[in-house]
Design an enzyme around this catalytic site. Sequence first.
Site, PDB file in Angstrom:
ATOM      1  N   CYS A  88       0.829  -1.202   0.000  1.00  0.00           N
ATOM      2  CA  CYS A  88       0.000   0.000   0.000  1.00  0.00           C
ATOM      3  C   CYS A  88       0.871   1.262   0.000  1.00  0.00           C
ATOM      4  O   CYS A  88       1.551   1.546  -0.979  1.00  0.00           O
ATOM      5  CB  CYS A  88      -0.968  -0.058   1.184  1.00  0.00           C
ATOM      6  SG  CYS A  88      -2.313   1.134   1.132  1.00  0.00           S
ATOM      7  N   HIS A  89       0.903   2.004   1.104  1.00  0.00           N
ATOM      8  CA  HIS A  89       1.735   3.199   1.222  1.00  0.00           C
ATOM      9  C   HIS A  89       3.164   2.873   1.677  1.00  0.00           C
ATOM     10  O   HIS A  89       3.996   3.767   1.773  1.00  0.00           O
ATOM     11  CB  HIS A  89       1.114   4.198   2.210  1.00  0.00           C
ATOM     12  CG  HIS A  89      -0.081   4.926   1.678  1.00  0.00           C
ATOM     13  ND1 HIS A  89      -1.316   4.322   1.543  1.00  0.00           N
ATOM     14  CD2 HIS A  89      -0.231   6.194   1.233  1.00  0.00           C
ATOM     15  CE1 HIS A  89      -2.182   5.202   1.056  1.00  0.00           C
ATOM     16  NE2 HIS A  89      -1.550   6.347   0.857  1.00  0.00           N
TER      17      HIS A  89
END
Length: 168
Positions: free
Chosen positions: A103-104
């Site tokens: 994800c991030h």
Amino acid sequence: MSKIAFLLANEFEDSEMQVPYDELTKAGHEADIIGLEKGQKVTGKNGKAEYTIEKAITDVQASDYDALVIPGGSSPENLRLNPDVLNFVTEIDNANKTIGAICHGPQILASADLLKGRTITSYPPLKVDMINAGANFKDGEAIVDGNLITSRIPDDEPAFVRELLKVL
């Protein structure tokens, strides 16, 4: 079995920490939750998970670990400017140890300047940021490039964990 560092701060994506952590420890691997301050309680952005930081980033060495996992959510944003975090991640990469980022999570890799020429994925809205950091962006549930394993979103967790378990 491997010793794995999980880099964590507040507002992490609950399942992106829980699922890899639970699956890797269930498979017999040892895991340490590393953050900015030992003893700090950190909570997921959905409020479904809470962890206590077991070791401060200033108290660990990359040589103590076989792999690193970076869960997503806002946690990477809360860690990416810390020089000790960036040094730790860079040392893990320089030693060619496995780094899983979902994800991030790749934001930390970008801040550590580790993405030039690497093929990765991330949370889709970060695509331009990853390309600007020098990465070849590929849209896929789990992209493996050398020691890097990257995934996009919580739905990718099974593939992310599968690829981590393959190399560990």
